[in-house]
Write an enzyme that holds these catalytic residues in place. Structure first.
Site, PDB file in Angstrom:
ATOM      1  N   LYS A 116      94.274  36.215 -50.883  1.00 43.71           N
ATOM      2  CA  LYS A 116      95.359  35.801 -49.860  1.00 43.71           C
ATOM      3  C   LYS A 116      96.452  35.388 -50.535  1.00 43.71           C
ATOM      4  CE  LYS A 116      91.887  33.025 -48.419  1.00 43.71           C
ATOM      5  NZ  LYS A 116      90.653  33.982 -48.777  1.00 43.71           N
TER       6      LYS A 116
ATOM      7  N   GLY B 150      77.518  31.509 -52.196  1.00 40.21           N
ATOM      8  CA  GLY B 150      78.496  32.467 -52.315  1.00 40.21           C
ATOM      9  C   GLY B 150      79.657  32.190 -51.154  1.00 40.21           C
TER      10      GLY B 150
ATOM     11  N   ASP C  39      92.937  26.871 -48.350  1.00 39.13           N
ATOM     12  CA  ASP C  39      92.270  28.210 -47.818  1.00 39.13           C
ATOM     13  C   ASP C  39      92.619  28.495 -46.549  1.00 39.13           C
ATOM     14  OD1 ASP C  39      91.230  30.701 -48.826  1.00 39.13           O
ATOM     15  OD2 ASP C  39      89.464  29.973 -47.326  1.00 39.13           O
TER      16      ASP C  39
ATOM     17  N   LYS D  54      95.349  31.127 -44.353  1.00 40.02           N
ATOM     18  CA  LYS D  54      94.658  31.998 -43.209  1.00 40.02           C
ATOM     19  C   LYS D  54      95.715  31.900 -41.946  1.00 40.02           C
ATOM     20  CE  LYS D  54      90.119  32.383 -44.722  1.00 40.02           C
ATOM     21  NZ  LYS D  54      88.902  32.168 -44.669  1.00 40.02           N
TER      22      LYS D  54
END
Length: 814
Positions: A578, A663, A677, A681
């Protein structure tokens, strides 16, 4: 009677010569045979090298002569274990004459065209004698006739012109009385009317065979070489190339002119006048069908019959405003080159008459420039025209087909396919007959261009994608396995031939132009070369494969910093990283512009929602004219997992550890838990909605404890989670008291964006969001009250890999 010609590779070794003898023996059982042979493969070049060395007083000519001698005697020894004195005596005599000739060239320091013809004649004279005597020793009815006694020419040495009236009579008279079943003729060699040795020039052995075939009016001329006919394009550069069953004389000449080595254009002329078909056959595969060249109509479904190219081209450009409307410039230009005996391969002129471009052999570029600049010295001095511009390291590619003129859009498809792969076209030429469309391109783009055009015009609409993957950890490994599993399905159902041609982790990288073997890719990667980011880019660029896609499966800032380099090379980029899309707005716009400019797709669906089609849906809404009013979303699968599993009977530390083990979080969980994060987005969605915004414009309300926010390392951070358990329990207790669920929410309203942990009440669409699911609600002009909702798994290696895979397929379908 049959006329066959065997080229240098066909007689390049004792093994190949035995193949030739077997073919001739089989043919002779049905009809008498005339066999024209070239010199042993590579010998003509060695003879010329020896002559040049001798001329330059380079004593290495003695070593080159010794090599020529060894090659011939090795073949004799292998063909004739019980060799007769006749072969030895003749070859010794010929080689002695050759040595004397080379010594003479060395002494007088001169190699004239006349001497050069005498020098290169030794190749065919030796090969034809060795083959004929070998066949005699095996009991075959064979005679060798020296073509110099039949082929009569003028004295234009190195490219003599045939006297057909005398030559045809000689051939017809000889074969009227010849009683042997097989006649061996040396190709290429001839004599002048005054008895001087001459040669027929490049492709001379083919020419010899064509002259004989025409003189004897045979039903067909067969030319045997080391390939199974004329191919759709160069099979050494395009693995999917295949032999053409039937082709017209004109198509064959066009392909040959533009580099197809199987046939030399002048060869066609003697048989063309008599409509004698030419059959190209493979000495190493005599049962292969080969190619028939004739004027018979073919049933080909493709208007393009073949693609060819000529390398080592120089492009000369004569230009200037003083040329416009002034007659005579072209005449003077062509006369200047003609006087220098420079052959023009391609011509193109702008309709404005402002410039003329010529394609010539690169070796002649310096001579051409000097001659043209001298011829136009006065106009250059008066600034009416510019000094001649010379560009080198170029190649000409050509589409050839008799039926191209009857099909619209051929040139459009050609240039579109090349443009999509960043193959720059320097010049274009197309004749009024439309049998040939030629373009000048960079030499290092030839392989990509031929593969691109072959895929466009000859393959069953199967598009080859060449994928280069950086980052084969958890998600990357899943992506490789998904590609491995689905390759057959993609090829059969979507007509996409997907190959992984480059792989890299943080330590090693591997490349394979033909596609990495995915059965043991881990072992291959473990034994690869040392990985560097620049090295991976340079290798990808150097391979220069069509439809190349770089896939970034990392969270590395330095990898994201290389996207622009890939896009400038027309290499598509697919990323789950990203960082690039959430970097400075100017960099985001730059990548978008580069994607459009270089026709290189830049897809990043997995930046938001892993495998969910969030960005694609948003783009479709915008493209269709809808406008986004607001976006409300839970965009972190990792945070949703954490808060769906955290309660008053668990420890916040334990849940975060579990999320990392499964994960859902990055190796550094602060990236997820800090909200950065999610901020990235919603920033990406805002930008894709058309808003100019940077990361610092997004209001981020953290939920972490103060010590957690200030932690220096991952280990320190985990320690704060243990120490500050009461802080996190208080968050849960407040939500529970309000009969709400904790959700980390991103919002975009009225041009402002925010991310924060919120208490979601019962009945809200976010309330029952389970596991690691994501949800996005788009409120738009068309969806003002009831939003468009996208919901599903938003984290995990499998779904993220599938999102990357979907972007790759999307590129393949475009």
């Amino acid at each position: 009677m049959k006329v066959l010609k065997f080229g240098g590779t066909s007689v390049g070794s004792s093994k190949n010569i035995n193949n030739v003898i077997s073919i001739l023996e089989k043919y002779a059982k049905k009809d008498s045979v005339v066999c024209v042979v070239s010199a042993v493969g590579g010998i003509t070049d060695k003879l010329l090298l020896a002559g040049k060395q001798a001329q330059n007083k380079d004593t290495n000519y003695i070593d080159t002569f010794a090599l020529i001698k060894d090659i011939h005697f090795n073949i004799i020894n292998e063909l004739n274990p019980n060799k007769s004195n006749a072969i030895i005596d003749y070859v010794d005599e010929q080689l002695s004459d050759l040595k004397n000739l080379l010594d003479g060239i060395y002494l007088i320091n001169e190699l004239s065209p006349k001497t050069s013809d005498k020098l290169v004649s030794f190749g065919e004279l030796l090969s034809s004698f060795i083959i004929a005597e070998t066949m005699k020793s095996r009991g075959l009815s064979t005679e060798r006739k020296n073509s110099q006694e039949l082929m009569i020419t003028n004295s234009n040495f190195t490219k003599a012109e045939v006297n057909y009236s005398v030559t045809n009579k000689n051939i017809q008279d000889y074969f009227k009385t010849a009683s042997q079943e097989i006649t061996i003729l040396p190709g290429f060699v001839s004599k002048s009317l005054t008895g001087e040795q001459t040669t027929l020039g490049r492709g001379g052995s083919d020419f010899t065979a064509a002259i004989v075939a025409a003189a004897l009016k045979v039903k067909q001329l067969e030319i045997w070489t080391d390939v199974s006919g004329m191919f759709t394009t160069n099979p050494k550069l395009v693995k999917q190339a295949y032999p053409i069953d039937k082709i017209s004389y004109q198509e064959a000449m066009e392909l040959s002119h533009f580099g197809a080595k199987v046939l030399y254009p002048p060869t066609v002329q003697p048989v063309l006048d008599l409509q004698i078909p030419i059959h190209i056959k493979n000495t190493l595969e005599p049962e292969a069908v080969g190619t028939i060249i004739s004027n018979d109509k073919t049933n080909s479904t493709s208007p393009v019959k073949g693609i060819s190219n000529i390398s080592n081209i120089a492009l000369l450009t004569l230009q200037g405003s003083g040329m416009i409307g002034i007659p005579g410039f072209s005449k003077r230009l062509f006369e200047t080159l003609s006087q220098e005996k420079i052959n023009i391969i391609m011509i193109t002129q702008a309709s404005s008459e402002h410039s003329i471009c010529l394609g010539i052999d690169e070796k002649e570029a310096d001579i051409a420039k000097t001659a043209i600049d001298t011829a136009f010295e006065n106009e250059i001095a008066l600034h009416k025209i510019d000094p001649i511009i010379v560009e080198t390291n170029l190649s000409i590619i050509a589409l050839v087909g008799d039926n191209m003129k009857n099909h619209q859009g051929i040139s459009g498809k050609m240039f579109s396919a090349l443009g999509k792969n960043n193959i720059n076209i320097r010049a274009i030429a197309q004749g009024a007959s439309e049998k040939n469309i030629s373009a000048v391109i960079a030499e290092n783009d030839v392989k990509k261009a031929l593969n691109t055009l072959h895929e466009q015009f000859f393959e069953a609409k199967t598009k080859q994608l060449n994928v280069f993957i950086t980052g084969v950890g958890n998600v990357g490994e899943k992506l490789v396995e998904q590609i491995k599993q689905q390759r057959k399905y993609l090829k059969e159902n979507l007509k996409i031939n997907l190959r992984i041609t480059g792989l890299s982790n943080s330590r090693k990288m591997i490349f394979d132009e033909e596609g990495i073997d995915l059965k043991n890719w881990k072992d291959l990667l473990a034994n690869g070369e040392t990985a560097t980011l620049d090295g991976f880019f340079e290798n990808t660029k150097a391979l220069n494969l069509r439809n190349s896609i770089f896939v970034d499966v990392t969270a590395n800032k330095d990898v994201a910093g290389l996207y622009a380099n890939y896009l400038r090379e027309s290499i598509g980029v697919v990323a789950c990283n990203k960082i690039a899309c959430s970097s400075d707005f100017e960099n985001y716009k730059l990548l978008k512009r580069l994607s459009l400019k270089y026709n290189a797709p830049y897809l990043f669906e997995t930046n938001v929602g892993a495998g969910l089609p969030i960005i694609d849906t948003l783009n479709n809404l915008i493209a269709s004219g809808d406008k986004v009013k607001s976006i409300h979303a839970v965009l972190s699968g990792s945070l949703n997992f954490v808060f769906n599993n955290f309660n008053d009977t668990t420890k916040f530390y334990d849940i975060v550890k579990q999320a990392g083990a499964e994960g859902y979080t990055e190796p550094d969980p602060r990236i997820d838990l800090s909200g950065v994060d999610v901020a990235r987005k919603i920033l990406i969605l805002a930008r894709e909605s058309g808003m100019e915004m940077n990361l610092e414009d997004i209001k981020n309300t953290p939920f972490l404890s103060e010590s957690g926010l200030k932690s220096d390392t991952v280990d320190d951070f985990y320690e704060t989670l243990i120490a500050d358990e009461a802080h996190y329990q208080s968050l849960f207790a407040s939500a529970k008291a309000n009969k709400s669920q904790l959700k980390y929410v991103a919002a975009l309203n009225n041009g402002k964006a925010s991310v924060s942990l919120q208490e979601i009440p019962e009945g809200h669409p976010f309330y029952n969001l389970k596991g690691s699911d994501n949800i996005v609600m788009f409120y738009t002009e068309r969806y003002p009250e009831q939003p468009m909702i996208i919901k599903g798994a938003g984290a995990g290696a499998d779904v993220t890999a599938s999102g990357l895979f979907a972007d790759i397929i999307r590129i393949g379908n475009n």
